[in-house]
Write a protein that holds these residues in place. Structure first.
Motif, short mmCIF file in Angstrom:
data_model
loop_
_atom_site.label_atom_id
_atom_site.label_comp_id
_atom_site.label_asym_id
_atom_site.label_seq_id
_atom_site.Cartn_x
_atom_site.Cartn_y
_atom_site.Cartn_z
N GLU A 9 0.58 18.18 29.04
CA GLU A 9 1.76 18.21 29.90
C GLU A 9 2.66 17.01 29.61
O GLU A 9 3.13 16.34 30.52
CB GLU A 9 1.36 18.19 31.37
CG GLU A 9 0.43 19.31 31.81
CD GLU A 9 0.04 19.16 33.26
OE1 GLU A 9 0.87 19.52 34.13
OE2 GLU A 9 -1.07 18.67 33.52
N MET A 21 4.53 14.64 32.21
CA MET A 21 4.02 13.27 32.32
C MET A 21 5.15 12.26 32.14
O MET A 21 5.23 11.26 32.86
CB MET A 21 2.93 13.04 31.27
CG MET A 21 1.65 13.83 31.53
SD MET A 21 0.51 13.76 30.12
CE MET A 21 -0.02 12.03 30.16
N TYR A 57 -4.75 9.25 26.06
CA TYR A 57 -4.95 10.69 26.14
C TYR A 57 -5.13 11.28 24.74
O TYR A 57 -4.27 11.09 23.88
CB TYR A 57 -3.77 11.37 26.83
CG TYR A 57 -3.45 10.78 28.19
CD1 TYR A 57 -4.02 11.28 29.35
CD2 TYR A 57 -2.57 9.69 28.30
CE1 TYR A 57 -3.74 10.74 30.60
CE2 TYR A 57 -2.28 9.14 29.53
CZ TYR A 57 -2.87 9.66 30.67
OH TYR A 57 -2.58 9.11 31.89
N PRO A 80 -2.78 15.39 25.19
CA PRO A 80 -2.03 15.64 26.42
C PRO A 80 -1.37 17.02 26.39
O PRO A 80 -0.72 17.38 25.41
CB PRO A 80 -1.00 14.52 26.44
CG PRO A 80 -0.85 14.13 24.99
CD PRO A 80 -2.21 14.31 24.39
N ARG A 101 -2.38 10.19 39.02
CA ARG A 101 -1.87 11.56 38.85
C ARG A 101 -2.34 12.18 37.54
O ARG A 101 -2.65 13.38 37.49
CB ARG A 101 -0.35 11.53 38.90
CG ARG A 101 0.31 12.89 38.90
CD ARG A 101 1.79 12.75 39.21
NE ARG A 101 2.47 14.02 39.15
CZ ARG A 101 3.78 14.17 39.37
NH1 ARG A 101 4.52 13.10 39.68
NH2 ARG A 101 4.35 15.36 39.29
N TYR A 102 -2.40 11.36 36.50
CA TYR A 102 -2.85 11.83 35.19
C TYR A 102 -3.94 10.88 34.69
O TYR A 102 -3.65 9.92 33.96
CB TYR A 102 -1.68 11.86 34.20
CG TYR A 102 -0.58 12.82 34.56
CD1 TYR A 102 -0.69 14.18 34.28
CD2 TYR A 102 0.59 12.37 35.20
CE1 TYR A 102 0.33 15.07 34.61
CE2 TYR A 102 1.60 13.25 35.54
CZ TYR A 102 1.48 14.60 35.24
OH TYR A 102 2.48 15.48 35.58
#
Length: 225
Positions: free
Chosen positions: A39, A43, A34, A37, A70-71
């Motif tokens: 969140e 996470m 990422y 990121p 989810r991510y």
């Protein structure tokens, strides 16, 4: 009470903090997957939840797969085999504290020391090598090699035989009431519950002693020397 000749320890969440290692591993996943990121705290919570579902399982593929659903990560993980990534990087996220090193150095001058751990040999051995714990104890018994795992009394008996010590001459220290405490007691050992989080014991299992810090363990052992 007979003189104590050996003290054996659990590995994960006793001598080594798995939660701290998991967080280091998570940060590595974030770094590689990422760019920015937004969140990260959410996470991290989600990553812990997925890990908890598969704790104790050798295959960690679904931890990463479900987390990435989810991510969704960037391109780096497109070519990664999730289990191989876990095997390659997770063990290196373990680190031993100075308190553990000092405690084991002190005990090793007085008694035999050892580790009894459940898990896959390659994975547990990697943790021991990275943390250098294998140099700080006399014996290491890993369940996959032994062919039996905690709480079975036989794995404790196997470790004691390698140290040439009788069960009543030995103490086991661990964080898991069933696997470590009840298991070692069933082998005839005295059991000390390592409980740094000061959790309540809502079971029928009765540790012989309880400690929250390694200094407490050293004090307890010195009183009985």
């Amino acid at each position: 009470m007979p003189a104590i000749k050996a003290i054996l320890f659990d590995l994960d969440d006793t001598l080594l903090s798995r939660k701290e290692a998991l967080h280091r591993f998570f940060l590595l996943v974030v770094e590689k997957g990422y760019e920015e990121p937004k969140e990260e705290e959410a996470m991290w919570q989600a990553f812990q939840e997925e890990d908890a579902k598969w704790h104790g399982h050798a295959d960690k593929t679904d931890v990463l797969r479900i987390f990435f659903e989810r991510y969704p990560p960037g391109d780096f993980f497109n070519d990664q085999e999730y289990q191989q990534f876990w095997n390659d990087y997770f063990p290196s996220c373990y680190a031993v504290t100075d308190e553990v090193v000092d405690m084991l150095d002190t005990l090793k001058q007085q008694v035999h020391t050892g580790i009894v751990t459940n898990g896959v040999t390659t994975r547990q051995q990697a943790k021991l090598s990275v943390s250098k714990l294998e140099r700080l104890v006399d014996e290491v018994v890993i369940s996959e090699e032994a062919g039996v795992e905690k709480p079975d009394a036989r794995i404790f008996q196997h470790a004691l035989s390698r140290l040439n010590v009788q069960p009543h001459e030995a103490v086991f220290v661990g964080d898991d009431l069933k696997k470590d405490i009840a298991g070692s007691q069933s082998a005839g050992m005295r059991a000390i519950w390592y409980n740094p989080e000061r959790l309540n014991n809502d079971t029928a299992i009765n540790p012989d002693n309880e400690v929250q810090t390694w200094n407490e363990l050293l004090t307890l052992m010195n009183k009985e020397a």
